[in-house]
Design a protein around this motif. Structure first.
Motif, PDB file in Angstrom:
ATOM      1  N   MET A 191       0.865  -1.165  -0.118  1.00  0.00           N
ATOM      2  CA  MET A 191      -0.174  -0.054   0.176  1.00  0.00           C
ATOM      3  C   MET A 191       0.741   1.086   0.051  1.00  0.00           C
ATOM      4  O   MET A 191       0.445   2.182  -0.714  1.00  0.00           O
ATOM      5  CB  MET A 191      -0.838   0.039   1.097  1.00  0.00           C
ATOM      6  CG  MET A 191      -1.911   0.987   1.172  1.00  0.00           C
ATOM      7  SD  MET A 191      -3.027   1.050   2.621  1.00  0.00           S
ATOM      8  CE  MET A 191      -4.001  -0.342   2.266  1.00  0.00           C
ATOM      9  N   ARG A 192       1.988   1.096   1.023  1.00  0.00           N
ATOM     10  CA  ARG A 192       2.808   2.454   0.900  1.00  0.00           C
ATOM     11  C   ARG A 192       3.487   2.501  -0.559  1.00  0.00           C
ATOM     12  O   ARG A 192       3.655   3.743  -1.037  1.00  0.00           O
ATOM     13  CB  ARG A 192       3.780   2.275   1.688  1.00  0.00           C
ATOM     14  CG  ARG A 192       3.429   2.356   3.593  1.00  0.00           C
ATOM     15  CD  ARG A 192       4.415   2.427   4.331  1.00  0.00           C
ATOM     16  NE  ARG A 192       5.386   1.398   4.291  1.00  0.00           N
ATOM     17  CZ  ARG A 192       5.374   0.370   5.175  1.00  0.00           C
ATOM     18  NH1 ARG A 192       4.082   0.367   6.125  1.00  0.00           N
ATOM     19  NH2 ARG A 192       6.072  -0.695   5.164  1.00  0.00           N
ATOM     20  N   LEU A 195       1.060   4.044  -2.699  1.00  0.00           N
ATOM     21  CA  LEU A 195       0.643   5.542  -2.499  1.00  0.00           C
ATOM     22  C   LEU A 195       1.769   6.452  -3.044  1.00  0.00           C
ATOM     23  O   LEU A 195       1.710   7.423  -3.502  1.00  0.00           O
ATOM     24  CB  LEU A 195       0.451   5.647  -1.273  1.00  0.00           C
ATOM     25  CG  LEU A 195      -0.777   5.251  -0.537  1.00  0.00           C
ATOM     26  CD1 LEU A 195      -0.995   5.182   0.971  1.00  0.00           C
ATOM     27  CD2 LEU A 195      -2.097   5.881  -1.062  1.00  0.00           C
ATOM     28  N   GLY A 198       1.255   6.335  -6.683  1.00  0.00           N
ATOM     29  CA  GLY A 198       0.415   7.171  -7.301  1.00  0.00           C
ATOM     30  C   GLY A 198       0.616   8.681  -7.091  1.00  0.00           C
ATOM     31  O   GLY A 198       0.220   9.525  -7.580  1.00  0.00           O
ATOM     32  N   ALA A 199       1.468   9.234  -5.774  1.00  0.00           N
ATOM     33  CA  ALA A 199       1.992  10.301  -5.617  1.00  0.00           C
ATOM     34  C   ALA A 199       2.718  10.929  -6.676  1.00  0.00           C
ATOM     35  O   ALA A 199       2.694  12.042  -7.143  1.00  0.00           O
ATOM     36  CB  ALA A 199       2.713  10.535  -4.236  1.00  0.00           C
TER      37      ALA A 199
END
Length: 348
Positions: A191-192, A195, A198-199
């Motif tokens: 998940m990190r 993210l 995605g960032a």
């Protein structure tokens, strides 16, 4: 029924199971033991094989110092406690693979359903089938082994370790022991990473939008400048055209002046050149050609004087000089061509 089933087929794919197949593909990419992402992000596991130990990650040996213990540990079951099976399943069964394997365990396990634990590992696939290696064991037998094994007793401080088995050369983690902690750590790390990706993607998109806005603004400024330059160039072109027209007009006027001299100027010039004893009886002018008829005491001198004038190109007498009775005067007829002067703009 066959006709009704074919209505859902598109390019050999059953559209009724497209969602399950799509989710299965994502599970295969992110969560399966063969996933290259998992092999990089999975929590390292210290696997104990009897007296030996080996650091593993994503089901593969990991180079590192075995003295640096991982927070996750696993113990390898003895082969006599493991029932190994290899299954070749059709590729169409992949969306329902956990349920298919559960039914296979229920049918093949010699243990009670509540006592059976198992794990599986995909060892290969092709366009038509999936090869799965399964390891089946008895939970009471595992617990008894953990209590009675001297090796397992030495690692009671490890908490709830994972239990792995070796089936047909493949290492398989049995479900229902300590693998939940590693699974949770992997999902958090995944998940990190998602993210972060995605960032980065959002940052790239924002940078692209900002760059596009800047380029559009620069393009608009360039278009405005181009419009201004075009308007100015049109004005300059108009002024240039006007100047060209004016030059043509001046050139035409100069040409007219050259070809049609001012008769008043020529009359004034004749008056200045001829003496008081000479008078003009007839004067006509067509272009640069003058025709003069007059009387003088010495008509030949008049003709000579006019011929020596630089303003006149030629001076001829179309008729002979005649005496006028006994008046002492002579009558002359002269054709005079005025010297041509170059107009402005002509080559010298």
């Amino acid at each position: 029924m066959a006709v009704q089933s074919n209505q859902w087929m598109l390019f050999g794919i059953d559209m009724r199971h497209i969602v399950q197949q799509w989710l299965s593909a994502w599970r295969e990419l992110l969560l399966s033991a063969r996933s290259p992402i998992r092999q990089r992000l999975d929590e390292p596991v210290m696997l104990y094989r009897g007296d030996a130990k080996q650091l593993m990650q994503g089901g593969k040996p990991l180079s590192g110092n075995p003295q640096n213990l991982s927070p996750c540990t696993a113990h390898l079951l003895p082969d006599e406690l493991v029932l190994a099976r290899t299954l070749n399943l059709p590729i169409a069964a992949e969306p329902e693979l956990p349920a298919v394997l559960a039914m296979e365990v229920a049918a093949a396990s010699p243990f009670k359903s509540d006592d059976s634990v198992y794990g599986w590992y995909e060892t290969g696939r092709d366009v038509q089938s999936i090869q799965v290696t399964m390891a089946i064991a008895s939970r009471p037998a595992i617990e008894r082994w953990k209590r009675e094994s001297d090796f397992a007793a030495e690692h009671q401080s490890d908490g709830d370790p994972e239990i792995w088995a070796e089936a047909n050369g493949a290492l398989v983690a049995l479900k229902g022991f300590g693998e939940a902690r590693r699974e949770q750590a992997y999902r958090q790390r995944l998940m990190r990473a998602g993210l972060l990706a995605g960032a980065v993607l959002v940052l790239v998109l924002v940078s692209s939008v900002v760059f596009a806005i800047q380029q559009r603004s620069a393009l608009e400024r360039f278009e405005d400048l181009q419009s201004k330059v075009q308007l100015e160039s049109e004005s300059v072109s108009a002024m240039r055209a006007t100047l060209v027209d004016a030059n043509e007009t001046v050139r035409a006027a100069n040409t007219f002046v050259v070809n049609y001299p001012n008769p008043h100027i020529e009359i004034a010039r004749l008056t200045e050149l001829l003496g008081d004893d000479v008078y003009i009886m007839h004067f006509s002018m067509r272009g640069r050609e003058l025709r003069v008829r007059g009387r003088a005491k010495d008509a030949a001198l008049v003709m000579q004087t006019l011929a020596q004038t630089s303003a006149f190109a030629t001076v001829t007498a179309p008729q002979a000089i005649t005496a006028v009775g006994n008046t002492g005067l002579e009558q002359f007829h002269l054709d005079i061509e005025v010297e041509s002067t170059k107009a402005d703009g002509d080559e010298s």
